[in-house]
Scaffold this motif. Structure first.
Motif, PDB file in Angstrom:
ATOM      1  N   LYS A   1       0.967  -1.220  -0.016  1.00 28.30           N
ATOM      2  CA  LYS A   1      -0.055   0.036  -0.066  1.00 28.30           C
ATOM      3  C   LYS A   1       0.776   1.290   0.128  1.00 28.30           C
ATOM      4  O   LYS A   1       0.640   2.086  -0.799  1.00 28.30           O
ATOM      5  CB  LYS A   1      -1.023  -0.132   1.221  1.00 28.30           C
ATOM      6  CG  LYS A   1      -1.812   1.172   1.340  1.00 28.30           C
ATOM      7  CD  LYS A   1      -2.718   1.109   2.424  1.00 28.30           C
ATOM      8  CE  LYS A   1      -3.717   2.264   2.538  1.00 28.30           C
ATOM      9  NZ  LYS A   1      -4.404   2.495   3.876  1.00 28.30           N
TER      10      LYS A   1
ATOM     11  N   ASP B   1       2.648   1.833  -3.235  1.00 33.17           N
ATOM     12  CA  ASP B   1       1.631   2.337  -4.313  1.00 33.17           C
ATOM     13  C   ASP B   1       1.445   4.059  -4.278  1.00 33.17           C
ATOM     14  O   ASP B   1       1.679   4.690  -4.977  1.00 33.17           O
ATOM     15  CB  ASP B   1       0.180   1.517  -4.073  1.00 33.17           C
ATOM     16  CG  ASP B   1      -0.712   2.136  -5.131  1.00 33.17           C
ATOM     17  OD1 ASP B   1      -0.563   1.810  -6.295  1.00 33.17           O
ATOM     18  OD2 ASP B   1      -1.841   2.550  -4.728  1.00 33.17           O
ATOM     19  N   GLU B   2       1.413   4.294  -2.818  1.00 30.31           N
ATOM     20  CA  GLU B   2       1.414   5.757  -2.595  1.00 30.31           C
ATOM     21  C   GLU B   2       2.430   6.567  -2.736  1.00 30.31           C
ATOM     22  O   GLU B   2       2.438   7.724  -3.356  1.00 30.31           O
ATOM     23  CB  GLU B   2       0.980   5.811  -0.887  1.00 30.31           C
ATOM     24  CG  GLU B   2      -0.182   5.455  -0.416  1.00 30.31           C
ATOM     25  CD  GLU B   2      -0.096   5.167   0.995  1.00 30.31           C
ATOM     26  OE1 GLU B   2      -1.485   4.917   1.387  1.00 30.31           O
ATOM     27  OE2 GLU B   2       0.765   5.234   1.796  1.00 30.31           O
TER      28      GLU B   2
ATOM     29  N   THR C   1      -4.578  -0.956  -3.121  1.00 35.87           N
ATOM     30  CA  THR C   1      -3.685   0.085  -3.931  1.00 35.87           C
ATOM     31  C   THR C   1      -4.535   0.411  -5.050  1.00 35.87           C
ATOM     32  O   THR C   1      -5.705  -0.221  -5.461  1.00 35.87           O
ATOM     33  CB  THR C   1      -2.488  -0.882  -4.564  1.00 35.87           C
ATOM     34  OG1 THR C   1      -2.906  -2.228  -5.007  1.00 35.87           O
ATOM     35  CG2 THR C   1      -1.657  -1.273  -3.261  1.00 35.87           C
ATOM     36  N   LYS C   2      -3.967   1.336  -5.868  1.00 34.65           N
ATOM     37  CA  LYS C   2      -4.712   2.016  -7.009  1.00 34.65           C
ATOM     38  C   LYS C   2      -3.990   1.649  -8.539  1.00 34.65           C
ATOM     39  O   LYS C   2      -4.561   1.655  -9.332  1.00 34.65           O
ATOM     40  CB  LYS C   2      -5.106   3.298  -6.888  1.00 34.65           C
ATOM     41  CG  LYS C   2      -6.118   3.604  -5.606  1.00 34.65           C
ATOM     42  CD  LYS C   2      -6.488   5.012  -5.295  1.00 34.65           C
ATOM     43  CE  LYS C   2      -7.483   5.352  -4.459  1.00 34.65           C
ATOM     44  NZ  LYS C   2      -7.137   4.812  -3.253  1.00 34.65           N
TER      45      LYS C   2
ATOM     46  N   SER D   1      -7.967  -5.717  -9.431  1.00 35.85           N
ATOM     47  CA  SER D   1      -7.124  -4.550  -9.356  1.00 35.85           C
ATOM     48  C   SER D   1      -7.330  -3.586 -10.684  1.00 35.85           C
ATOM     49  O   SER D   1      -6.495  -2.786 -10.872  1.00 35.85           O
ATOM     50  CB  SER D   1      -5.372  -4.957  -9.472  1.00 35.85           C
ATOM     51  OG  SER D   1      -5.282  -5.519 -10.783  1.00 35.85           O
TER      52      SER D   1
END
Length: 178
Positions: A34, A37-38, A70-71, A101
């Motif tokens: 996470k 991802d950020e 996550t993105k 995802s």
């Protein structure tokens, strides 16, 4: 150029002399992905091991959990030990991660650097090369074609069968030989 981070989920030894808790390690990995991802890391790859000193025997499950928090980061195996895995299930699991995802799943396939999965899943090391070659051929066929007809020597044949679910990009996943 892409920047990626890979992990194996290895369990360190605590001061008490015992291995760290596997569940704690897995939750730690998800939190770390996470954060990756950020901060803009491009790819996260998670290895597969079937030994007491590793927490992750099923990277697909952990990657699916990471997909939900996550993105942007691509989520990959690092590696899927294809020689001792079932190609249909590998495709299904990664297609599911891809759907969760929104198209960020990738498969890195290899033979693995440890051999513990072969006897665990009932495979002979005498078939080491043939298993990989045949299973890679089937995985690539499943990835490329919606209706699969395939014949091999070490696995049952497939006759006009479709593997579901299909990945986002017209049913195709990025597959890398690692």
């Amino acid at each position: 150029m892409e920047l990626g981070i890979g992990m194996f989920g290895d369990l360190s030894i605590a001061a008490s002399g015992k291995r760290r808790d596997a569940g704690e390690k897995i939750r730690e990995i998800i939190a770390q992905v996470k954060r990756m991802d950020e901060v803009g890391i491009d790819v996260f790859a998670l290895g597969e091991h079937h030994r007491p000193d590793y927490a992750v025997s099923s990277p697909e499950i952990v990657l699916a959990a990471a997909a939900s928090v996550t993105k942007n980061i691509k989520l990959a195996s690092g590696v899927t030990v294809l020689s001792s895995a079932e190609p249909v299930k590998v495709y299904q699991d990664f297609a599911t991660i891809d759907l969760i995802s929104d198209g960020r799943a990738e498969i890195f396939v290899g033979r693995g650097s440890f051999i513990e999965s072969f006897p665990l899943f009932g495979y002979s090391l005498n078939d080491y090369e043939a298993l990989f070659d045949e299973k890679l051929d089937l995985l690539l066929k499943i990835n490329a074609e919606e209706n699969v007809t395939w014949r091999g020597n070490l696995r049952a044949s497939m006759e006009k069968q479709t593997v579901y679910p299909r990945a986002k990009n017209n049913g195709k996943l990025p597959i890398w030989r690692a």
